[in-house]
Design an enzyme around this catalytic site. Structure first.
Site, PDB file in Angstrom:
ATOM      1  N   ASP A   1      26.114   2.071  50.515  1.00  0.00           N
ATOM      2  CA  ASP A   1      25.660   3.215  51.306  1.00  0.00           C
ATOM      3  C   ASP A   1      26.806   3.830  52.105  1.00  0.00           C
ATOM      4  O   ASP A   1      27.945   3.350  52.049  1.00  0.00           O
ATOM      5  CB  ASP A   1      24.508   2.729  52.218  1.00  0.00           C
ATOM      6  CG  ASP A   1      23.441   3.784  52.413  1.00  0.00           C
ATOM      7  OD1 ASP A   1      23.738   4.981  52.244  1.00  0.00           O
ATOM      8  OD2 ASP A   1      22.303   3.401  52.756  1.00  0.00           O
TER       9      ASP A   1
ATOM     10  N   GLU B   1      26.309   8.015  48.707  1.00  0.00           N
ATOM     11  CA  GLU B   1      26.799   8.817  49.848  1.00  0.00           C
ATOM     12  C   GLU B   1      26.111  10.180  49.909  1.00  0.00           C
ATOM     13  O   GLU B   1      26.602  11.110  50.530  1.00  0.00           O
ATOM     14  CB  GLU B   1      28.326   8.850  49.917  1.00  0.00           C
ATOM     15  CG  GLU B   1      29.061   9.493  48.793  1.00  0.00           C
ATOM     16  CD  GLU B   1      28.998  11.005  48.850  1.00  0.00           C
ATOM     17  OE1 GLU B   1      28.178  11.565  48.083  1.00  0.00           O
ATOM     18  OE2 GLU B   1      29.765  11.620  49.615  1.00  0.00           O
ATOM     19  N   TRP B   2      24.939  10.243  49.274  1.00  0.00           N
ATOM     20  CA  TRP B   2      23.984  11.353  49.445  1.00  0.00           C
ATOM     21  C   TRP B   2      24.525  12.720  49.012  1.00  0.00           C
ATOM     22  O   TRP B   2      24.067  13.771  49.490  1.00  0.00           O
ATOM     23  CB  TRP B   2      23.487  11.432  50.902  1.00  0.00           C
ATOM     24  CG  TRP B   2      23.338  10.112  51.567  1.00  0.00           C
ATOM     25  CD1 TRP B   2      22.616   9.055  51.094  1.00  0.00           C
ATOM     26  CD2 TRP B   2      23.934   9.667  52.795  1.00  0.00           C
ATOM     27  NE1 TRP B   2      22.715   7.995  51.966  1.00  0.00           N
ATOM     28  CE2 TRP B   2      23.511   8.345  53.013  1.00  0.00           C
ATOM     29  CE3 TRP B   2      24.762  10.273  53.739  1.00  0.00           C
ATOM     30  CZ2 TRP B   2      23.910   7.605  54.133  1.00  0.00           C
ATOM     31  CZ3 TRP B   2      25.157   9.548  54.853  1.00  0.00           C
ATOM     32  CH2 TRP B   2      24.739   8.230  55.047  1.00  0.00           C
ATOM     33  N   GLY B   3      25.561  12.726  48.170  1.00  0.00           N
ATOM     34  CA  GLY B   3      26.097  13.999  47.689  1.00  0.00           C
ATOM     35  C   GLY B   3      26.980  14.714  48.697  1.00  0.00           C
ATOM     36  O   GLY B   3      27.445  15.828  48.443  1.00  0.00           O
TER      37      GLY B   3
ATOM     38  N   ASP C   1      17.854  11.450  51.204  1.00  0.00           N
ATOM     39  CA  ASP C   1      16.772  10.580  50.729  1.00  0.00           C
ATOM     40  C   ASP C   1      15.530  11.344  50.258  1.00  0.00           C
ATOM     41  O   ASP C   1      15.146  12.345  50.838  1.00  0.00           O
ATOM     42  CB  ASP C   1      16.339   9.631  51.852  1.00  0.00           C
ATOM     43  CG  ASP C   1      17.385   8.559  52.118  1.00  0.00           C
ATOM     44  OD1 ASP C   1      18.482   8.637  51.522  1.00  0.00           O
ATOM     45  OD2 ASP C   1      17.100   7.652  52.914  1.00  0.00           O
TER      46      ASP C   1
END
Ligand code: GLA
Length: 403
Positions: free
Chosen positions: A157, A190-192, A213
């Site tokens: 993460d 890393e969520w883009g 998320d």
């Protein structure tokens, strides 16, 4: 010639065949051929958040086998955040002794004993998103520990990373995993934020999250409790995949986050659409519901082998949106055998007829092709130039078109 050089020349002459072997080993690290199709599995987070335990993971592994999920291709059982509580005096990561009284290795051994693979979660920063110890500065030590436990998959993460460079941080954990000697799938989470589709493959990531998320609803972004932006409804995630499909391929996948299928926030029709869209996106299929108590309808969605075959097609080509008019969309995916998988998607509130044309699929108009409905499990006959079907509100029709 120096003594060292003389020694090297003598070595090369004595063992001429050793040198190519060394070079090959460098080109083929242990992780080279992982995840040649998008990973399939189950993860604790979407349903159980921090409520993880030895018992939960064993129960879910059993359910994965009994429910037919394993037979349908699901493989990885992944413990997400909150399994870890501290580091010991040697800085080794310590699992929660209440929730994992026998440690993590025995859980991993159990998962392996039922024929599945085992995954775990950490974070590139100082702490995980739930405030548990992160991996920063301990990458090689943690990788060795994970390898000794039998970890097959690491989700890494991006919380509490302050000024860290994303590409360098993920390259570092991949190097550490490879140095452990165990083949471990690396899931970049890393969520883009730093466009990981541009560098994820280069650093040896096998999948990378493309967005923030997912939450268990059809559509609509919502601010988090602390006022920061935003969790995504299912369709918000889908819209953020447009334009990045060409970065994915065998071994390195765009990850639009884990499945919410069966968690209660959407209708059965909407969950079918969610699963079908993930399949055409060639996305990792990581279920996040309680497999021990799912209804037959939800099990039938998660285990539809014809839809899963679209996701897992060996060509590894990501599907894309080829037509949109308001709430109506057509998505298409090129398959290895030359056929196309197609979704007719109706985001609107009443039933509508939707048409896919051969032209949209890159076929000539005059071509006659067999159409098969992958949810009805029915051959619909031969069609020329186009195919139309009524699609219920928030529903999909998924077909293959085979010339
Ligand atoms: C982030 C990730 C989620 C989950 C949580 C755990 O929000 O994106 O998928 O792993 O952290 O805290």
């Amino acid at each position: 010639m120096t003594k060292q050089l003389l020694f090297l020349v003598a070595l090369a002459l004595t063992f001429p065949f050793q040198f190519p072997t060394v070079a090959l080993a460098q080109q083929n690290p242990v992780s080279a051929d992982l995840a040649l199709t998008p990973p399939m599995g189950w993860n604790t987070w979407n349903k159980f958040a921090c409520n993880v335990s030895d018992e939960l993971v064993r129960g879910m592994s059993d359910a994965m086998v009994k429910s037919g999920m394993k037979d349908a291709g699901y493989q990885y059982v992944v413990i997400d955040d909150c399994w870890q509580v501290s580091r010991d005096k040697n800085a080794n990561i310590v699992a929660d002794p209440q929730r994992f009284p026998n440690g993590i290795k025995t859980v991993a051994d159990y998962v392996h004993s039922v024929g599945l693979k085992f995954g775990i979660y950490s974070d590139a920063g100082s702490k995980t998103c739930a405030g548990r110890p992160g991996g920063l500065g301990h990458e090689y030590q943690d990788a060795l520990m994970y390898a000794s436990w039998g970890v097959d998959y690491l989700k890494y993460d991006w919380c509490n990373t302050t000024t860290q460079d994303a590409k360098a941080s993920y390259a570092n954990i991949r190097a550490a995993l490879d140095a452990s000697g165990r083949a471990i799938v690396l899931s970049i989470c890393e969520w883009g934020k730093n466009q990981p589709w541009l560098w994820g493959k280069e650093v040896g990531g096998n999948l990378w999250r493309t967005t923030g998320d997912i939450q268990d609803r059809w559509a609509g972004q919502q601010k988090w409790g602390d006022g920061t932006c935003c969790s995504n409804g299912m369709l918000d995630i889908v819209d953020q995949q447009v334009g990045i499909g060409s970065y994915a391929g065998p071994g390195h996948w765009n990850d639009p986050d884990m499945l919410e299928v069966g968690n209660g926030g959407m209708t059965t029709t909407e969950y079918r659409s969610h699963f079908t869209l993930w399949a055409i996106l060639t996305a990792p299929l990581i279920a996040g519901n309680d497999l021990r108590s799912m209804t037959p309808e939800i099990r039938d969605i998660l285990t539809n082998k014809e839809v899963i075959a679209v996701d897992q097609d060996p060509l590894g080509r990501e599907g894309r949106r080829v037509w949109k008019d308001g709430d109506l969309e057509v998505w298409g995916k090129q398959m290895q055998d030359g056929s196309r998988a197609v979704i007719l998607l109706n985001r609107g509130s009443s039933s509508q007829e939707i048409t896919v044309t051969w032209e949209q699929m890159g076929y000539p108009n005059h071509l006659s092709a067999a159409v098969r409905d992958l949810w009805a499990h029915k051959d619909l006959g031969k069609f020329t130039g186009k195919f139309s079907a009524p699609v219920e509100s928030h529903g999909v029709v998924m077909v293959t078109i085979r010339p």
